[in-house]
Enzyme design. Structure first.
Site, PDB file in Angstrom:
ATOM      1  N   GLY A 178      -1.144  -1.648 -10.973  1.00  0.00           N
ATOM      2  CA  GLY A 178      -2.199  -2.642 -11.215  1.00  0.00           C
ATOM      3  C   GLY A 178      -1.724  -4.048 -10.902  1.00  0.00           C
ATOM      4  O   GLY A 178      -0.729  -4.239 -10.192  1.00  0.00           O
ATOM      5  N   HIS A 181      -2.685  -7.023  -5.555  1.00  0.00           N
ATOM      6  CA  HIS A 181      -2.689  -8.184  -4.653  1.00  0.00           C
ATOM      7  C   HIS A 181      -2.775  -7.674  -3.220  1.00  0.00           C
ATOM      8  O   HIS A 181      -2.912  -6.455  -2.989  1.00  0.00           O
ATOM      9  CB  HIS A 181      -1.440  -9.055  -4.885  1.00  0.00           C
ATOM     10  N   GLU A 182      -2.642  -8.610  -2.294  1.00  0.00           N
ATOM     11  CA  GLU A 182      -2.819  -8.276  -0.883  1.00  0.00           C
ATOM     12  C   GLU A 182      -1.783  -7.230  -0.402  1.00  0.00           C
ATOM     13  O   GLU A 182      -2.058  -6.456   0.519  1.00  0.00           O
ATOM     14  CB  GLU A 182      -2.730  -9.575  -0.065  1.00  0.00           C
ATOM     15  N   GLY A 183      -0.609  -7.184  -1.043  1.00  0.00           N
ATOM     16  CA  GLY A 183       0.380  -6.153  -0.684  1.00  0.00           C
ATOM     17  C   GLY A 183      -0.182  -4.765  -0.972  1.00  0.00           C
ATOM     18  O   GLY A 183      -0.117  -3.861  -0.127  1.00  0.00           O
ATOM     19  N   HIS A 184      -0.754  -4.589  -2.169  1.00  0.00           N
ATOM     20  CA  HIS A 184      -1.375  -3.301  -2.501  1.00  0.00           C
ATOM     21  C   HIS A 184      -2.553  -3.027  -1.561  1.00  0.00           C
ATOM     22  O   HIS A 184      -2.737  -1.907  -1.083  1.00  0.00           O
ATOM     23  CB  HIS A 184      -1.908  -3.312  -3.935  1.00  0.00           C
ATOM     24  N   ASP A 297       9.708  -2.439  -1.876  1.00  0.00           N
ATOM     25  CA  ASP A 297      10.593  -1.736  -2.808  1.00  0.00           C
ATOM     26  C   ASP A 297      11.421  -0.734  -2.000  1.00  0.00           C
ATOM     27  O   ASP A 297      11.178   0.472  -2.040  1.00  0.00           O
ATOM     28  CB  ASP A 297       9.753  -1.032  -3.869  1.00  0.00           C
ATOM     29  N   SER A 333       3.336  -8.439  -8.110  1.00  0.00           N
ATOM     30  CA  SER A 333       2.563  -8.678  -9.333  1.00  0.00           C
ATOM     31  C   SER A 333       3.303  -9.666 -10.224  1.00  0.00           C
ATOM     32  O   SER A 333       2.700 -10.480 -10.918  1.00  0.00           O
ATOM     33  CB  SER A 333       2.337  -7.372 -10.080  1.00  0.00           C
TER      34      SER A 333
HETATM   35  P1  AMP Z   1       3.644  -1.762  -7.898  1.00  0.00           P
HETATM   36  O1  AMP Z   1       2.241  -1.924  -8.382  1.00  0.00           O
HETATM   37  O2  AMP Z   1       4.457  -2.988  -7.964  1.00  0.00           O
HETATM   38  O3  AMP Z   1       4.309  -0.532  -8.463  1.00  0.00           O
HETATM   39  O4  AMP Z   1       3.499  -1.472  -6.333  1.00  0.00           O
HETATM   40  C1  AMP Z   1       2.716  -0.410  -5.843  1.00  0.00           C
HETATM   41  C2  AMP Z   1       3.001  -0.230  -4.383  1.00  0.00           C
HETATM   42  O5  AMP Z   1       2.694  -1.430  -3.686  1.00  0.00           O
HETATM   43  C3  AMP Z   1       4.481   0.069  -4.093  1.00  0.00           C
HETATM   44  O6  AMP Z   1       4.560   1.065  -3.096  1.00  0.00           O
HETATM   45  C4  AMP Z   1       5.003  -1.243  -3.631  1.00  0.00           C
HETATM   46  O7  AMP Z   1       6.113  -1.132  -2.766  1.00  0.00           O
HETATM   47  C5  AMP Z   1       3.794  -1.782  -2.868  1.00  0.00           C
HETATM   48  N1  AMP Z   1       3.901  -3.236  -2.735  1.00  0.00           N
HETATM   49  C6  AMP Z   1       4.087  -4.150  -3.726  1.00  0.00           C
HETATM   50  N2  AMP Z   1       4.202  -5.389  -3.207  1.00  0.00           N
HETATM   51  C7  AMP Z   1       4.090  -5.270  -1.873  1.00  0.00           C
HETATM   52  C8  AMP Z   1       4.133  -6.188  -0.780  1.00  0.00           C
HETATM   53  N3  AMP Z   1       4.322  -7.493  -0.956  1.00  0.00           N
HETATM   54  N4  AMP Z   1       3.990  -5.703   0.467  1.00  0.00           N
HETATM   55  C9  AMP Z   1       3.798  -4.372   0.674  1.00  0.00           C
HETATM   56  N5  AMP Z   1       3.751  -3.462  -0.310  1.00  0.00           N
HETATM   57  C10 AMP Z   1       3.892  -3.888  -1.563  1.00  0.00           C
END
Ligand code: AMP
Length: 437
Positions: A178, A181-184, A297, A333
């Site tokens: 959760g 953001h734009e990465g997700h 990651d 996040s």
């Molecule tokens: P998280 O919610 O932080 O567990 O992230 C969920 C997924 O989003 C994971 O596979 C992360 O590697 C990916 N993610 C988080 N931040 C980024 C980002 N800046 N660019 C690309 N993928 C991301």
């Protein structure tokens, strides 16, 4: 023309001679047997939506009469994009020489991989709506993308994804915690591109947190999350409670291999075991054809790639590019916790990685010489408390000798803040070889 259908297409370009690319593509399209261009709107300059910082677009729309089927028409449009110099491998929302979208095709409503009609995001985009209005397009009723199915019971999720599988639909999966953001969103877009159905999980996994405080203060923003899920046309969001996923008595933990040694594992004992356990649990429930993870990651990805092979989990595991802010800070996040001067200070992480990369690209192959200038940069930022900066073999993350003989990846973690006890811990990494993005 026999059996002709009215179709509308969106036109856009933000690199090169934008107008010439659009006009050439329209001419080529009009010369295609079975296609007649009926009307073309004014081309207008618009601000880019999403993606990295990039030049303004020139946008418009055209009305066609065609006896080609929608797939054939779309295929021709893709060929024209490539002819104009667009790289089909470019991630979505990146700058492009030409962007042709099939917006409507008669009254056809269709939702499958690579072809959704009417175009699911057309109603949200003024740069599409205005030119369509100008050429007299009566907008179709909106596809109600707000109808995201929400499931929090594991058994219901299994039933839903099993029924999709039995219909032959390809399922994409993006696990998240959760605070989207734009990465997700970029992961969701890649999944949407490849798959017929897109499942996103939102679960803050207690097994992967070292401290209760870190778990309790992990950001959450359910309303903003919904907006992103809708924007990315997610079909199903899985939001289990901790008890639903790990009911009382749940005692199994996955122990991971050498991928989970050093770097993050050194500072966060048990972290990767927690990640592997939850990802395996989710994977077995969703049973996806493709699951998408961020390269942000990197060590986590190495662990999960191992897990995917060792447990023979379904489908494919895919690594997606890191999405950064304009100043290079990798989206996370946890960036929400960066206050005041910390946000600016955090850019030192990207600068340090970039420094390593510049030296590597200039021919430096000695590990110490590659790392020292980056370490100096990090040390010069008083708000940066470095945990580690390492050079490892790209992707495998194997240890490297003093002289680097294979393409390396620089990885770091640091706490940004007044003190290492009170600040925000961030990680980042970069592939150093020339082709790295
Ligand atoms: P998280 O919610 O932080 O567990 O992230 C969920 C997924 O989003 C994971 O596979 C992360 O590697 C990916 N993610 C988080 N931040 C980024 C980002 N800046 N660019 C690309 N993928 C991301």
């Amino acid at each position: 023309m026999a059996n002709q259908v009215i179709a509308h297409i969106g036109l856009g370009a933000n690199l090169g001679d934008r107008e010439a690319s659009i006009r050439t593509a329209l001419e080529r399209l009009g010369d295609t047997p079975g296609v007649r261009i009926d009307a073309v709107s004014t081309l207008r300059e618009t601000d880019p939506v999403g993606g990295p910082p990039q030049p303004k677009f020139l946008n418009g729309a055209a009305r066609l009469e065609t006896c080609l089927g929608p797939e054939a028409l779309l295929e021709i449009m893709h060929v024209l994009e490539v002819e104009a110099g667009r790289d089909p491998e470019d991630p979505p929302n990146h700058p492009r020489m030409l962007d042709l979208d099939l917006l409507t095709y008669g009254d056809l409503r269709i939702e499958k991989k690579g072809l959704q009609l009417p175009h699911p995001r057309m109603w949200d985009r003024a740069f599409v709506l205005q030119p369509l209005a100008e050429i007299g397009c009566r907008l179709p009723d909106r596809v109600d993308s707000s109808q995201i199915e929400e499931i929090s019971e594991p058994a219901q999720l299994v039933a839903r994804t099993a029924s999709w599988r039995s219909e032959g639909l390809k399922i994409g999966f993006v696990p998240t915690m959760g605070a989207l953001h734009e990465g997700h969103a970029s992961l969701m877009r890649l999944a949407r591109r490849d798959c017929d159905r897109l499942v996103v999980s939102i679960f803050v996994n207690p097994l992967q947190f070292g401290s209760e405080k870190d778990l309790q203060t992990y950001p959450n923003s359910p309303e903003d999350d919904r907006a992103i899920l809708r924007q990315e046309a997610v079909d199903l969001v899985f939001t289990p409670s901790v008890d639903a996923l790990f009911p009382s008595g749940f005692a199994s933990k996955i122990s991971v291999g050498s991928e989970a040694e050093g770097m993050e594992a050194a500072s966060r004992p048990g972290h990767f075991s927690g990640v592997a356990t939850v990802v395996a649990r989710l994977w077995l429930l969703v049973n996806p054809h493709c699951a998408y993870f961020g390269r942000k990651d990197a060590q986590q990805f190495a662990v999960l790639r191992r897990l995917h092979v060792d447990l023979a989990l379904s489908g494919e595991i895919l690594a997606c590019p890191i999405i950064r802010d304009g100043d290079g800070l990798a989206l996370s996040s946890r960036n929400q916790h960066l206050r005041g001067d910390d946000r600016q200070a955090a850019t030192v992480l990207f600068k340090a990685l970039n420094r390593c990369r510049e030296l590597y690209l200039a021919g430096e192959r000695r590990k110490t010489q590659l790392l020292t200038p980056a370490l100096e940069l990090l040390a010069a930022e008083p708000r940066c408390h470095l945990d580690y900066l390492e050079l490892r073999a790209a992707d495998s993350l194997d240890e490297l000798g003093e002289v680097i003989e294979m393409p390396p990846q620089a990885l770091l973690a640091a706490v940004i803040g007044e003190s290492s006890a009170s600040g925000t811990r961030l990680i980042d990494n970069m592939l150093l070889a020339a082709e790295a993005g």
